[in-house]
Write a protein that holds these residues in place. Sequence first.
Motif, PDB file in Angstrom:
ATOM      1  N   ALA A  78      49.660  41.599  40.102  1.00  0.00           N
ATOM      2  CA  ALA A  78      49.796  40.679  38.974  1.00  0.00           C
ATOM      3  C   ALA A  78      48.431  40.078  38.663  1.00  0.00           C
ATOM      4  N   TRP A  79      48.048  40.106  37.399  1.00  0.00           N
ATOM      5  CA  TRP A  79      46.773  39.562  36.928  1.00  0.00           C
ATOM      6  C   TRP A  79      47.049  38.276  36.175  1.00  0.00           C
ATOM      7  N   ASP A  80      46.348  37.208  36.503  1.00  0.00           N
ATOM      8  CA  ASP A  80      46.487  35.928  35.816  1.00  0.00           C
ATOM      9  C   ASP A  80      45.101  35.471  35.400  1.00  0.00           C
ATOM     10  N   LEU A  81      44.754  35.683  34.132  1.00  0.00           N
ATOM     11  CA  LEU A  81      43.435  35.330  33.602  1.00  0.00           C
ATOM     12  C   LEU A  81      43.582  34.138  32.688  1.00  0.00           C
ATOM     13  N   LYS A  82      42.907  33.040  33.024  1.00  0.00           N
ATOM     14  CA  LYS A  82      42.912  31.830  32.205  1.00  0.00           C
ATOM     15  C   LYS A  82      41.466  31.530  31.810  1.00  0.00           C
ATOM     16  N   LEU A  83      41.165  31.740  30.553  1.00  0.00           N
ATOM     17  CA  LEU A  83      39.806  31.513  30.072  1.00  0.00           C
ATOM     18  C   LEU A  83      39.706  30.155  29.385  1.00  0.00           C
ATOM     19  N   HIS A 128      45.129  51.855  42.719  1.00  0.00           N
ATOM     20  CA  HIS A 128      44.234  51.525  41.611  1.00  0.00           C
ATOM     21  C   HIS A 128      45.072  50.813  40.556  1.00  0.00           C
ATOM     22  N   ALA A 129      44.535  49.743  39.984  1.00  0.00           N
ATOM     23  CA  ALA A 129      45.252  49.022  38.933  1.00  0.00           C
ATOM     24  C   ALA A 129      44.251  48.556  37.878  1.00  0.00           C
ATOM     25  N   ALA A 130      44.621  48.752  36.627  1.00  0.00           N
ATOM     26  CA  ALA A 130      43.793  48.288  35.513  1.00  0.00           C
ATOM     27  C   ALA A 130      44.145  46.841  35.199  1.00  0.00           C
ATOM     28  N   GLY A 131      43.120  46.074  34.862  1.00  0.00           N
ATOM     29  CA  GLY A 131      43.315  44.662  34.564  1.00  0.00           C
ATOM     30  C   GLY A 131      42.905  44.309  33.152  1.00  0.00           C
ATOM     31  N   PRO A 132      42.798  43.023  32.883  1.00  0.00           N
ATOM     32  CA  PRO A 132      42.467  42.570  31.535  1.00  0.00           C
ATOM     33  C   PRO A 132      41.013  42.843  31.159  1.00  0.00           C
ATOM     34  N   HIS A 133      40.723  42.683  29.895  1.00  0.00           N
ATOM     35  CA  HIS A 133      39.389  42.893  29.332  1.00  0.00           C
ATOM     36  C   HIS A 133      38.592  41.589  29.417  1.00  0.00           C
ATOM     37  N   PRO A 144      48.176  44.054  56.385  1.00  0.00           N
ATOM     38  CA  PRO A 144      46.783  43.850  55.957  1.00  0.00           C
ATOM     39  C   PRO A 144      46.368  44.917  54.940  1.00  0.00           C
ATOM     40  N   LEU A 145      45.461  44.535  54.066  1.00  0.00           N
ATOM     41  CA  LEU A 145      44.875  45.451  53.096  1.00  0.00           C
ATOM     42  C   LEU A 145      43.438  45.702  53.501  1.00  0.00           C
ATOM     43  N   SER A 146      42.924  46.872  53.178  1.00  0.00           N
ATOM     44  CA  SER A 146      41.523  47.144  53.499  1.00  0.00           C
ATOM     45  C   SER A 146      40.791  47.645  52.252  1.00  0.00           C
ATOM     46  N   VAL A 147      39.490  47.512  52.294  1.00  0.00           N
ATOM     47  CA  VAL A 147      38.578  47.908  51.222  1.00  0.00           C
ATOM     48  C   VAL A 147      39.134  47.443  49.872  1.00  0.00           C
ATOM     49  N   VAL A 148      39.270  46.136  49.732  1.00  0.00           N
ATOM     50  CA  VAL A 148      39.752  45.529  48.493  1.00  0.00           C
ATOM     51  C   VAL A 148      38.536  45.314  47.591  1.00  0.00           C
ATOM     52  N   GLU A 149      38.579  45.906  46.389  1.00  0.00           N
ATOM     53  CA  GLU A 149      37.428  45.856  45.483  1.00  0.00           C
ATOM     54  C   GLU A 149      37.888  45.576  44.061  1.00  0.00           C
ATOM     55  N   VAL A 150      37.158  44.703  43.376  1.00  0.00           N
ATOM     56  CA  VAL A 150      37.380  44.441  41.953  1.00  0.00           C
ATOM     57  C   VAL A 150      36.122  44.868  41.218  1.00  0.00           C
ATOM     58  N   ASP A 151      36.305  45.783  40.274  1.00  0.00           N
ATOM     59  CA  ASP A 151      35.200  46.204  39.414  1.00  0.00           C
ATOM     60  C   ASP A 151      35.304  45.425  38.118  1.00  0.00           C
ATOM     61  N   TYR A 152      34.185  44.854  37.702  1.00  0.00           N
ATOM     62  CA  TYR A 152      34.126  44.135  36.431  1.00  0.00           C
ATOM     63  C   TYR A 152      32.890  44.624  35.690  1.00  0.00           C
ATOM     64  N   VAL A 198      29.986  37.282  33.966  1.00  0.00           N
ATOM     65  CA  VAL A 198      30.279  38.500  33.231  1.00  0.00           C
ATOM     66  C   VAL A 198      29.068  38.873  32.373  1.00  0.00           C
ATOM     67  N   LEU A 199      28.483  40.010  32.692  1.00  0.00           N
ATOM     68  CA  LEU A 199      27.375  40.571  31.911  1.00  0.00           C
ATOM     69  C   LEU A 199      27.882  41.875  31.319  1.00  0.00           C
ATOM     70  N   GLY A 200      27.998  41.932  30.035  1.00  0.00           N
ATOM     71  CA  GLY A 200      28.582  43.098  29.379  1.00  0.00           C
ATOM     72  C   GLY A 200      30.058  42.857  29.130  1.00  0.00           C
ATOM     73  N   SER A 201      30.728  43.857  28.605  1.00  0.00           N
ATOM     74  CA  SER A 201      32.153  43.757  28.303  1.00  0.00           C
ATOM     75  C   SER A 201      32.873  44.966  28.869  1.00  0.00           C
ATOM     76  N   GLY A 202      34.121  44.782  29.249  1.00  0.00           N
ATOM     77  CA  GLY A 202      34.898  45.898  29.769  1.00  0.00           C
ATOM     78  C   GLY A 202      36.135  45.435  30.503  1.00  0.00           C
ATOM     79  N   GLU A 203      36.840  46.415  31.032  1.00  0.00           N
ATOM     80  CA  GLU A 203      38.099  46.176  31.735  1.00  0.00           C
ATOM     81  C   GLU A 203      37.852  45.882  33.215  1.00  0.00           C
ATOM     82  N   LEU A 204      38.711  45.056  33.774  1.00  0.00           N
ATOM     83  CA  LEU A 204      38.727  44.839  35.217  1.00  0.00           C
ATOM     84  C   LEU A 204      39.527  45.961  35.865  1.00  0.00           C
ATOM     85  N   LYS A 205      39.157  46.306  37.097  1.00  0.00           N
ATOM     86  CA  LYS A 205      39.881  47.312  37.868  1.00  0.00           C
ATOM     87  C   LYS A 205      40.002  46.825  39.306  1.00  0.00           C
TER      88      LYS A 205
END
Length: 117
Positions: free
Chosen positions: A108-113, A84-89, A35-43, A65-72
């Motif tokens: 692994a990050w999979d972003l499909k816009l 900690h892992a950096a993600g796409p913009h 199990p994982l704990s305190v899973v958080e995505v910052d956008y 999405v309000l504003g622009s920046g990297e996912l974490k």
Amino acid sequence: MRLFSFAGLSLCLALTTGCHSAYIAATISNHTSQPLSVVEVDYPSASFGTQTLAPGADFHYRFKVLGSGELKLLYTDAAHTDHHAAGPHLNEGDEGALGITISAGDPAWDLKLVNRK
């Protein structure tokens, strides 16, 4: 009478065209055996997450999405090690799907816009 017809036509057009708000449909998947704990995505402008994520489980969340920046991504594994892992913009108004798969290696990050601003 003419004003009433115009108001009725305007209402019909508003109902048929509908409103659409761009959002990202996110899924975080735990592909580890623990199990994982305190899973958080910052956008840009906010964050979301869950307190625990069982092995093989998924966590779903939709965000605008309000504003622009990297996912974490931040999470703690069963050995109480923080990751900690950096993600796409992302840009304000982006729309689509985001998959984050946490496994033994780096996430692994999979972003499909479908709509890139």
